[in-house]
Scaffold this active site. Sequence first.
Site, PDB file in Angstrom:
ATOM      1  N   GLU A 175      38.560 -54.643  19.495  1.00 49.43           N
ATOM      2  CA  GLU A 175      37.922 -53.794  20.647  1.00 49.43           C
ATOM      3  C   GLU A 175      36.260 -54.258  20.991  1.00 49.43           C
ATOM      4  OE1 GLU A 175      38.252 -50.085  21.385  1.00 49.43           O
ATOM      5  OE2 GLU A 175      39.700 -50.009  22.146  1.00 49.43           O
ATOM      6  N   GLU A 364      47.382 -50.792  21.045  1.00 51.70           N
ATOM      7  CA  GLU A 364      46.797 -49.493  21.871  1.00 51.70           C
ATOM      8  C   GLU A 364      47.538 -48.621  23.104  1.00 51.70           C
ATOM      9  OE1 GLU A 364      42.905 -48.496  20.220  1.00 51.70           O
ATOM     10  OE2 GLU A 364      42.608 -49.780  18.646  1.00 51.70           O
TER      11      GLU A 364
HETATM   12  C1  BG6 Z   1      40.354 -47.189  20.117  1.00 49.83           C
HETATM   13  C2  BG6 Z   1      40.309 -47.725  19.071  1.00 49.83           C
HETATM   14  O1  BG6 Z   1      38.927 -47.724  21.083  1.00 49.83           O
HETATM   15  O2  BG6 Z   1      40.587 -45.950  20.950  1.00 49.83           O
HETATM   16  C3  BG6 Z   1      40.218 -46.500  17.972  1.00 49.83           C
HETATM   17  O3  BG6 Z   1      40.532 -49.260  19.159  1.00 49.83           O
HETATM   18  C4  BG6 Z   1      40.758 -45.333  18.456  1.00 49.83           C
HETATM   19  O4  BG6 Z   1      39.468 -46.863  16.688  1.00 49.83           O
HETATM   20  C5  BG6 Z   1      41.209 -45.362  20.231  1.00 49.83           C
HETATM   21  O5  BG6 Z   1      41.180 -44.418  17.322  1.00 49.83           O
HETATM   22  C6  BG6 Z   1      41.473 -43.502  20.366  1.00 49.83           C
HETATM   23  O6  BG6 Z   1      40.047 -43.172  20.402  1.00 49.83           O
HETATM   24  P1  BG6 Z   1      39.819 -41.631  19.993  1.00 49.83           P
HETATM   25  O7  BG6 Z   1      38.610 -41.277  20.088  1.00 49.83           O
HETATM   26  O8  BG6 Z   1      41.070 -40.747  20.370  1.00 49.83           O
HETATM   27  O9  BG6 Z   1      40.245 -41.750  18.433  1.00 49.83           O
END
Ligand code: BG6
Length: 467
Positions: A175, A364
């Site tokens: 990111e 993701e």
């Molecule tokens: C993304 C990141 O922004 O979102 C991850 O690459 C992160 O590292 C994921 O865990 C989800 O966000 P969060 O804050 O719910 O863990």
Amino acid sequence: MAFPKGFLWGGATAANQCEGGYLDGGKGLSIADVLTAGSLNEERKNTLVVKEGEYYPSHIAIDMYHHYKEDIALFAEMGFNCYRMSINWARIYPNGYDEVPNEEGLQFYDDLFDECLKNGIEPIVTLSHYETPLGLYTKFGGWKSRECIDCFVRYCKTVFTRYKGKVKYWMTFNEINCLEMNSWNGAAMLEEDLQTKTQAAHHLFVASALAVIAGHEIDPENKIGMMYGGLFSYANSCNPADVQANIDTMHAQLFYCDVMCKGYYPNYKLKQLERENIIIQKAPEDDEILMKGKVDYLAYSYYMTLVAGEKTAKAELANGNLFTGYKNPYLEQSQWGWQIDPMGIRISMNELYDRYNIPLMIVENGLGAVDEVKEDGTVDDDYRIDYLREHIREMEKGVNIDGIPLLAYTPWGCIDIVSAGTGEMKKRYGFIYVDRDNDGNGTLKRYRKKSFYWYKKVIASNGADLD
Ligand code: BG6
């Protein structure tokens, strides 16, 4: 309809959110190791040294450092043929700037990759996922300093050489555009002003491009991508002023993809920097490096969409991990207020592919939710199944109707891990439940959730059976 043959199905994690073992095997501290838990990133950044009596979620996390064989076996049981993970840079170069790598750290990932390959799982490796060695902050103040480039390239060359033949898919900075919102995660620095952030971004771009060039030289089989924190927004209305506001919002993020996929700074950014008197200090060779080091594919995260436009009395702000925008009345929200938009995943694929014409990976996606383990050890997470099903359905249209070359789908936190945004454990994304709470209590035992069996079926049918 099924996905193309050879499609990569798996899950994703980041070392600092799952490994624990924060000082084991000669590892140094990373910037994640000095973050306490807290509801906001700002609160988490309250010590920046490891203080006695404070709780640091990354130190043990879910202890994958000692459980990786068990966890990979569970991934294999679901049928994963890929696993997106990160190398914790501070395991390899404990301070970031060391001349010699740490053999124990290198061996750890050798063993982990061997375990994946033995199970038919292709590793997809993020080189830097919010876990820059803390030494680069204490010595250089983070990525605002050009010295970080050499340190990163040295680290990349070490792992490209060591894992040649074991790892083919790499991505440089997780990111990368998150630097726009959060300098600590994105660039290991505290400054949030535009001049410093722009300079740091330039160093990250050059470092990434040099890594791409070195990766191709070391092994022509290597595919090296960038990783975009998927910010996608809609214009608040068909009022042209809203449409322009949305273009401006998207430009602030897509700028990072433009440089890394096209190999040069886009005009809209150069004009903005000129207007704001921001000067980038460049070395004479930098422009050529950016052009030569364009990425092979674009990987991105997709959780939600936002709305951009003129501020009106009715416009209410929505939550997001790092991004904020207005609420969309057509969408539902997660328990953390993230707006759920399955159709948006197909829209995002079209936007990115039309703009860059290189293969994509969705690395993701998922629903952070509170899960409950019943007495018999089961977890009925139908809400997660619903979320993923609808997203995969739309993703399939992107592939089969729009013809977009999508290489992989790796839902986030395939096993429950520490939240990056808040340090919580109770915000769970996994197919596998881990017994650990927000304060670090629990047995660390792993349980298969209902979604585990559902995803297994999805993979076995290559995405054709989503019921
Ligand atoms: C993304 C990141 O922004 O979102 C991850 O690459 C992160 O590292 C994921 O865990 C989800 O966000 P969060 O804050 O719910 O863990």
